[in-house]
Scaffold this motif. Structure first.
Motif, PDB file in Angstrom:
ATOM      1  N   TYR A 101       0.776  -1.179  -0.079  1.00 33.62           N
ATOM      2  CA  TYR A 101      -0.034   0.115  -0.093  1.00 33.62           C
ATOM      3  C   TYR A 101       0.856   1.242   0.067  1.00 33.62           C
ATOM      4  O   TYR A 101       1.802   1.557   0.892  1.00 33.62           O
ATOM      5  CB  TYR A 101      -0.835  -0.060   1.107  1.00 33.62           C
ATOM      6  CG  TYR A 101      -1.774   1.190   1.321  1.00 33.62           C
ATOM      7  CD1 TYR A 101      -2.743   1.218   0.479  1.00 33.62           C
ATOM      8  CD2 TYR A 101      -1.593   2.214   2.225  1.00 33.62           C
ATOM      9  CE1 TYR A 101      -3.657   2.632   0.592  1.00 33.62           C
ATOM     10  CE2 TYR A 101      -2.429   3.274   2.694  1.00 33.62           C
ATOM     11  CZ  TYR A 101      -3.472   3.653   1.719  1.00 33.62           C
ATOM     12  OH  TYR A 101      -4.194   4.511   1.605  1.00 33.62           O
ATOM     13  N   ARG A 160      -2.286   6.454  -2.186  1.00 34.51           N
ATOM     14  CA  ARG A 160      -3.475   5.708  -1.714  1.00 34.51           C
ATOM     15  C   ARG A 160      -3.829   4.360  -2.881  1.00 34.51           C
ATOM     16  O   ARG A 160      -4.952   4.025  -2.979  1.00 34.51           O
ATOM     17  CB  ARG A 160      -4.754   6.412  -1.530  1.00 34.51           C
ATOM     18  CG  ARG A 160      -4.458   7.442  -0.397  1.00 34.51           C
ATOM     19  CD  ARG A 160      -5.636   7.880   0.216  1.00 34.51           C
ATOM     20  NE  ARG A 160      -6.674   8.510  -0.391  1.00 34.51           N
ATOM     21  CZ  ARG A 160      -7.517   9.051   0.139  1.00 34.51           C
ATOM     22  NH1 ARG A 160      -7.836   9.352   1.253  1.00 34.51           N
ATOM     23  NH2 ARG A 160      -8.945   9.366  -0.631  1.00 34.51           N
ATOM     24  N   ASP A 167     -11.444  -8.026   5.342  1.00 34.20           N
ATOM     25  CA  ASP A 167     -11.750  -7.473   6.636  1.00 34.20           C
ATOM     26  C   ASP A 167     -10.516  -6.748   7.100  1.00 34.20           C
ATOM     27  O   ASP A 167     -10.643  -5.563   7.753  1.00 34.20           O
ATOM     28  CB  ASP A 167     -12.216  -8.359   7.666  1.00 34.20           C
ATOM     29  CG  ASP A 167     -13.443  -8.893   7.296  1.00 34.20           C
ATOM     30  OD1 ASP A 167     -14.315  -8.623   6.593  1.00 34.20           O
ATOM     31  OD2 ASP A 167     -13.923 -10.053   8.044  1.00 34.20           O
ATOM     32  N   ARG A 168      -9.213  -7.385   6.951  1.00 29.56           N
ATOM     33  CA  ARG A 168      -7.999  -6.506   7.195  1.00 29.56           C
ATOM     34  C   ARG A 168      -7.874  -5.165   6.596  1.00 29.56           C
ATOM     35  O   ARG A 168      -7.145  -4.329   7.333  1.00 29.56           O
ATOM     36  CB  ARG A 168      -6.915  -7.497   7.081  1.00 29.56           C
ATOM     37  CG  ARG A 168      -5.444  -6.917   7.159  1.00 29.56           C
ATOM     38  CD  ARG A 168      -4.388  -8.034   6.937  1.00 29.56           C
ATOM     39  NE  ARG A 168      -4.518  -9.222   8.005  1.00 29.56           N
ATOM     40  CZ  ARG A 168      -3.674  -9.935   8.448  1.00 29.56           C
ATOM     41  NH1 ARG A 168      -2.667 -10.210   7.051  1.00 29.56           N
ATOM     42  NH2 ARG A 168      -3.723 -10.848   9.178  1.00 29.56           N
ATOM     43  N   ARG A 224     -10.403  -3.300   5.085  1.00 26.98           N
ATOM     44  CA  ARG A 224     -11.615  -2.653   4.718  1.00 26.98           C
ATOM     45  C   ARG A 224     -11.713  -1.163   5.019  1.00 26.98           C
ATOM     46  O   ARG A 224     -12.223  -0.371   4.327  1.00 26.98           O
ATOM     47  CB  ARG A 224     -12.839  -3.333   5.480  1.00 26.98           C
ATOM     48  CG  ARG A 224     -14.120  -2.820   5.072  1.00 26.98           C
ATOM     49  CD  ARG A 224     -15.416  -3.829   5.288  1.00 26.98           C
ATOM     50  NE  ARG A 224     -15.384  -4.925   4.711  1.00 26.98           N
ATOM     51  CZ  ARG A 224     -15.674  -5.430   3.730  1.00 26.98           C
ATOM     52  NH1 ARG A 224     -16.177  -4.625   2.692  1.00 26.98           N
ATOM     53  NH2 ARG A 224     -15.696  -6.744   3.140  1.00 26.98           N
ATOM     54  N   ASN A 225     -10.947  -0.773   6.106  1.00 29.59           N
ATOM     55  CA  ASN A 225     -10.914   0.557   6.430  1.00 29.59           C
ATOM     56  C   ASN A 225      -9.846   1.364   5.831  1.00 29.59           C
ATOM     57  O   ASN A 225      -9.562   2.381   6.231  1.00 29.59           O
ATOM     58  CB  ASN A 225     -10.900   0.494   7.937  1.00 29.59           C
ATOM     59  CG  ASN A 225     -12.098   0.375   8.837  1.00 29.59           C
ATOM     60  OD1 ASN A 225     -13.251   0.145   7.984  1.00 29.59           O
ATOM     61  ND2 ASN A 225     -12.044  -0.627   9.693  1.00 29.59           N
ATOM     62  N   LEU A 226      -9.126   0.576   4.976  1.00 28.51           N
ATOM     63  CA  LEU A 226      -8.052   1.426   4.253  1.00 28.51           C
ATOM     64  C   LEU A 226      -8.494   2.248   3.330  1.00 28.51           C
ATOM     65  O   LEU A 226      -9.335   1.824   2.577  1.00 28.51           O
ATOM     66  CB  LEU A 226      -7.136   0.359   3.741  1.00 28.51           C
ATOM     67  CG  LEU A 226      -5.503   0.662   3.273  1.00 28.51           C
ATOM     68  CD1 LEU A 226      -4.837   1.045   4.551  1.00 28.51           C
ATOM     69  CD2 LEU A 226      -4.994  -0.453   2.709  1.00 28.51           C
ATOM     70  N   ALA A 227      -7.845   3.491   3.194  1.00 24.40           N
ATOM     71  CA  ALA A 227      -8.379   4.505   1.876  1.00 24.40           C
ATOM     72  C   ALA A 227      -7.778   4.022   0.803  1.00 24.40           C
ATOM     73  O   ALA A 227      -6.519   4.225   0.719  1.00 24.40           O
ATOM     74  CB  ALA A 227      -8.011   5.852   2.423  1.00 24.40           C
ATOM     75  N   PRO A 256     -15.301  -0.518  -3.194  1.00 21.72           N
ATOM     76  CA  PRO A 256     -16.253  -1.163  -2.323  1.00 21.72           C
ATOM     77  C   PRO A 256     -16.763  -2.684  -2.956  1.00 21.72           C
ATOM     78  O   PRO A 256     -16.987  -3.462  -2.344  1.00 21.72           O
ATOM     79  CB  PRO A 256     -17.325  -0.292  -2.041  1.00 21.72           C
ATOM     80  CG  PRO A 256     -16.661   1.185  -2.290  1.00 21.72           C
ATOM     81  CD  PRO A 256     -15.579   0.866  -3.436  1.00 21.72           C
ATOM     82  N   SER A 280     -15.056 -10.650  -0.159  1.00 22.76           N
ATOM     83  CA  SER A 280     -15.754 -11.040   1.127  1.00 22.76           C
ATOM     84  C   SER A 280     -16.745 -12.393   0.973  1.00 22.76           C
ATOM     85  O   SER A 280     -17.082 -13.323   1.644  1.00 22.76           O
ATOM     86  CB  SER A 280     -16.395  -9.997   1.864  1.00 22.76           C
ATOM     87  OG  SER A 280     -15.410  -9.125   2.197  1.00 22.76           O
TER      88      SER A 280
END
Length: 264
Positions: free
Chosen positions: A164, A169, A217-218, A220-223, A241, A248
């Motif tokens: 990453y 990003r 899940d690991r 998912r909150n990464l921009a 998304p 998933s």
């Protein structure tokens, strides 16, 4: 910052097919797609990251494509200025050209997981500098910008990982979100139609839903403004998304081979 509209780029990229394609650029940080030497459904993407005087190549590819990739790099900078290569796993389509690159620059650092590094000497060279992404999950450019390595076990290799780039990003995803298709596009324009192309790879090559869902899940909150896989098309931010939901809900590998078995 020169923000690249990836979807518009995808529509016009054939105009610049004979040179590296810029996927991201500001004054001194850039990401290039280096091109594809063959017209095949199983296309391999090599990428170049430059940051001021630093340069890394991501998943440089097999020996048969080395001359092509090196030529593309030379259109950006002298190939001997490549300071490191990121190898998301050990497969020949990712890593077999590592010896060629070590001939270009013997001081080049091989950045990979410990499980991958055990196998790399089988390509013929065990005399290289190794950076373990397990021991050093962050890579610092001299500018202070950061790459973050995120492990993705069993997708499809136990030691697989993604990279990453915190500044752009962009996520270099390796075989995750890889796609197979003869009617290839640089950038995904319709994710629903792209799912079939993803399935042609993922159903056979990925271990199972636990691995896929766990990795989704690991991160998912990464921009994420783009996903850059090693096969197939770049996924722009608007479809991230959808890409996460695809992973998933994916049933693949052992889920299909042993459908009667349930996780206890």
């Amino acid at each position: 910052m020169n923000k690249i509209d990836l979807i518009e780029l995808g529509k016009s990229f054939m105009e610049c097919f004979d040179q590296p394609t810029i996927l991201f650029q500001d004054e001194d940080h850039a990401i290039y797609w280096l091109g594809i030497p063959e017209d095949t459904a199983f296309r391999c993407n090599a990428y170049l990251i430059t940051d001021k005087e630093d340069a890394l190549i991501v998943d440089p590819g097999g020996r048969q494509s080395f001359d092509f990739v090196k030529k593309r790099v030379s259109q950006v900078l002298p190939p001997e200025n490549i300071g490191g290569m990121i190898l998301c796993h050990q497969d020949p389509d990712v890593a077999a050209s590592m010896d060629n690159w070590l001939e270009v620059n013997p001081a080049l650092k091989v950045i990979t997981s410990q499980l991958t590094n055990v196998l790399l000497p089988n390509y013929g060279n065990s005399n290289y500098s190794f950076i373990s992404i397990t021991d050093e999950p962050l890579y610092y450019f001299r500018s202070g910008r950061i790459l973050r390595f995120i492990e993705s076990p069993f997708l499809h290799f136990p030691g697989a990982f993604t990279t990453y780039d915190e500044f752009s990003r962009y996520l270099f995803s390796g075989d995750i979100w890889a796609a197979i298709d003869m009617e290839w596009q640089l950038v995904v324009e319709n994710f629903s139609r792209h799912v079939l192309k993803l399935n042609l790879f993922h159903l056979d090559y990925m271990a199972g839903n636990i691995a896929a869902r766990g990795f989704a899940d690991r991160i998912r909150n990464l921009a994420m403004d783009a996903i850059l896989p090693q096969h197939g098309s770049v996924i722009p931010g608007k479809f991230v998304p959808d890409a996460l939901n695809y992973l998933s809900n994916l049933k693949c590998g052992v889920d299909l081979i042993y459908p009667h078995l349930k996780v206890k």
